[in-house]
Write a protein that holds these residues in place. Structure first.
Motif, short mmCIF file in Angstrom:
data_model
loop_
_atom_site.label_atom_id
_atom_site.label_comp_id
_atom_site.label_asym_id
_atom_site.label_seq_id
_atom_site.Cartn_x
_atom_site.Cartn_y
_atom_site.Cartn_z
N ASN A 40 0.81 -1.22 0.00
CA ASN A 40 0.00 0.00 0.00
C ASN A 40 0.85 1.27 0.00
N MET A 41 2.11 1.13 0.43
CA MET A 41 2.91 2.31 0.72
C MET A 41 3.24 3.20 -0.48
N PRO A 42 3.66 2.63 -1.62
CA PRO A 42 4.06 3.53 -2.72
C PRO A 42 2.96 4.51 -3.16
N GLN A 43 1.70 4.11 -3.07
CA GLN A 43 0.60 5.00 -3.48
C GLN A 43 0.07 5.83 -2.32
N ALA A 44 0.39 5.45 -1.08
CA ALA A 44 -0.25 6.10 0.06
C ALA A 44 0.69 6.88 0.98
N ALA A 45 1.90 6.36 1.16
CA ALA A 45 2.81 6.99 2.13
C ALA A 45 3.58 8.15 1.51
N THR A 46 3.99 9.08 2.37
CA THR A 46 4.88 10.15 1.95
C THR A 46 6.14 9.55 1.34
N LYS A 47 6.70 10.23 0.36
CA LYS A 47 7.92 9.68 -0.26
C LYS A 47 9.06 9.59 0.75
N GLU A 48 9.02 10.45 1.77
CA GLU A 48 10.06 10.40 2.80
C GLU A 48 10.02 9.10 3.60
N PHE A 168 -2.21 14.68 16.00
CA PHE A 168 -2.63 15.07 14.65
C PHE A 168 -1.45 15.28 13.69
N THR A 169 -0.22 15.13 14.20
CA THR A 169 0.94 15.25 13.31
C THR A 169 1.66 13.89 13.27
N VAL A 170 2.43 13.62 14.28
CA VAL A 170 3.29 12.43 14.28
C VAL A 170 2.49 11.13 14.13
N GLU A 171 1.31 11.06 14.74
CA GLU A 171 0.52 9.83 14.64
C GLU A 171 -0.46 9.81 13.47
N PHE A 172 -1.11 10.93 13.20
CA PHE A 172 -2.17 10.90 12.18
C PHE A 172 -2.05 11.99 11.13
N GLY A 185 1.77 10.08 9.20
CA GLY A 185 1.45 9.70 10.58
C GLY A 185 1.55 8.20 10.79
N ALA A 186 2.26 7.82 11.85
CA ALA A 186 2.53 6.39 12.08
C ALA A 186 1.28 5.61 12.48
N GLY A 187 0.33 6.30 13.12
CA GLY A 187 -0.91 5.62 13.49
C GLY A 187 -1.67 5.14 12.26
N VAL A 188 -1.55 5.89 11.19
CA VAL A 188 -2.19 5.49 9.94
C VAL A 188 -1.32 4.46 9.21
N LEU A 189 -0.02 4.71 9.18
CA LEU A 189 0.88 3.84 8.41
C LEU A 189 0.93 2.41 8.94
N ASP A 225 -11.92 11.07 12.36
CA ASP A 225 -12.88 11.66 11.42
C ASP A 225 -12.29 12.89 10.74
N ARG A 226 -11.07 13.27 11.16
CA ARG A 226 -10.41 14.44 10.56
C ARG A 226 -8.90 14.24 10.56
N TYR A 227 -8.27 14.81 9.57
CA TYR A 227 -6.81 14.78 9.48
C TYR A 227 -6.34 16.18 9.11
N PHE A 228 -5.11 16.51 9.51
CA PHE A 228 -4.55 17.82 9.18
C PHE A 228 -3.41 17.65 8.18
N LEU A 229 -3.45 18.47 7.14
CA LEU A 229 -2.51 18.37 6.03
C LEU A 229 -1.40 19.41 6.11
N ILE A 230 -0.18 18.95 6.07
CA ILE A 230 0.94 19.90 5.99
C ILE A 230 1.45 19.95 4.54
N ASP A 231 2.27 20.96 4.27
CA ASP A 231 2.87 21.06 2.93
C ASP A 231 4.31 20.60 2.92
N SER A 232 4.94 20.62 4.09
CA SER A 232 6.34 20.19 4.16
C SER A 232 6.67 19.88 5.61
N TYR A 233 7.76 19.17 5.83
CA TYR A 233 8.18 18.88 7.20
C TYR A 233 8.76 20.13 7.87
#
Ligand code: CO
Length: 258
Positions: A40-48, A168-172, A185-189, A225-233
């Motif tokens: 699932n990772m190549p299509q879902a996870a951050t490239k980092e 809402f950052t490190v986990e989700f 977020g590792a909770g999702v990964l 039920d919600r996630y927060f989107l960043i643009d960069s680390y």
């Protein structure tokens, strides 16, 4: 009225990963979980995450050995894993990470409980968290937010509020890459189900917003039920002052109410 709750801060028990104690079944469970989620990772996870996974050398073929993982991590970002028995008290958690030590459990779920877990195991702590620990901007944020936690170690309310930002950052957390949301977020990964769900149109995707995160309680027992989107680390690290002042401000308001 006194609004801070004094807490006894526990210390870390001397623990080690006993690599030889892992059974064949343990390694097999690791392989099943790894194989199932890596597709699932190549299509879902951050490239980092993908870059980190390769640098840190995790494969399906065996449970990571913390000593080897730490040799690589120390070289890359100066971080290291420390073995813990299970969930660590929030204060100790932040204290460890403010010293570039990431607490990780050494136990793995059994084959009978592949999908249901009472608390995070090594697949979560190691597979899902460690690849990002190779990213300097991300660990700079982790260290800085943990220092804020450490500064408020005797204040349970502050720790609770700060944990929301961590949640809402490190986990989700999600990140926008090439205009598309990706997961960091590792909770999702570490959850195949939530990996798919988090990127769907079902939950709300909010822009990264410190004050909103500080004001949002979270639940651990359901998909978010919600996630927060960043643009960069870098955006995470650059928001540290805002987190500090936002937290102080909120604590001050709570004090006035009480
Ligand atoms: Co975690």
């Amino acid at each position: 009225m006194e609004t801070t709750t004094k807490r006894n801060i526990p210390t870390l028990k001397d623990m080690k990963q006993v690599y030889d104690a892992y059974t064949k079944e343990d390694h097999q469970v690791w392989k099943i979980l790894f194989d199932r989620q890596i597709v699932n990772m190549p299509q879902a996870a951050t490239k980092e995450f993908m870059i980190g996974l390769e640098k840190i050398n995790f494969t399906a073929d065996g449970i990571p050995n913390f000593e080897k993982t730490n040799d690589i991590l120390r070289e890359l970002t100066g971080w290291e894993l420390v073995a813990v028995e299970g969930i660590v008290d929030d204060c100790l958690f932040f204290e460890l990470m403010s010293n570039k030590k990431f607490p990780a459990t050494t136990w793995l779920r059994k084959i009978k409980e592949l999908d249901y877990l009472e608390e995070p195991d090594m697949f979560h702590d190691v597979f899902a968290h460690v690849p990002l620990l190779t990213n300097q901007a991300f660990v700079d944020f982790l260290e800085a937010i943990s220092k804020i936690g450490h500064d408020h170690a005797d204040d349970a309310v502050a720790i609770d509020l700060l944990s929301r930002v961590y949640w809402f950052t490190v986990e989700f957390g999600l990140i926008r890459e090439n205009g598309e949301p990706r997961i960091y977020g590792a909770g999702v990964l570490s959850s195949a189900g939530e990996t798919k769900y988090s990127l769907s149109s079902e939950p709300i995707h909010f822009e990264y917003h410190v004050e909103q995160m500080l004001n949002t309680p979270y639940r651990k027992d359901i998909f978010q039920d919600r996630y927060f989107l960043i643009d960069s680390y870098e955006q995470l690290y650059n928001s540290i002052d805002e987190i500090k002042t936002g937290l102080t401000e909120k604590l001050r308001k709570l004090e006035v109410i009480n």
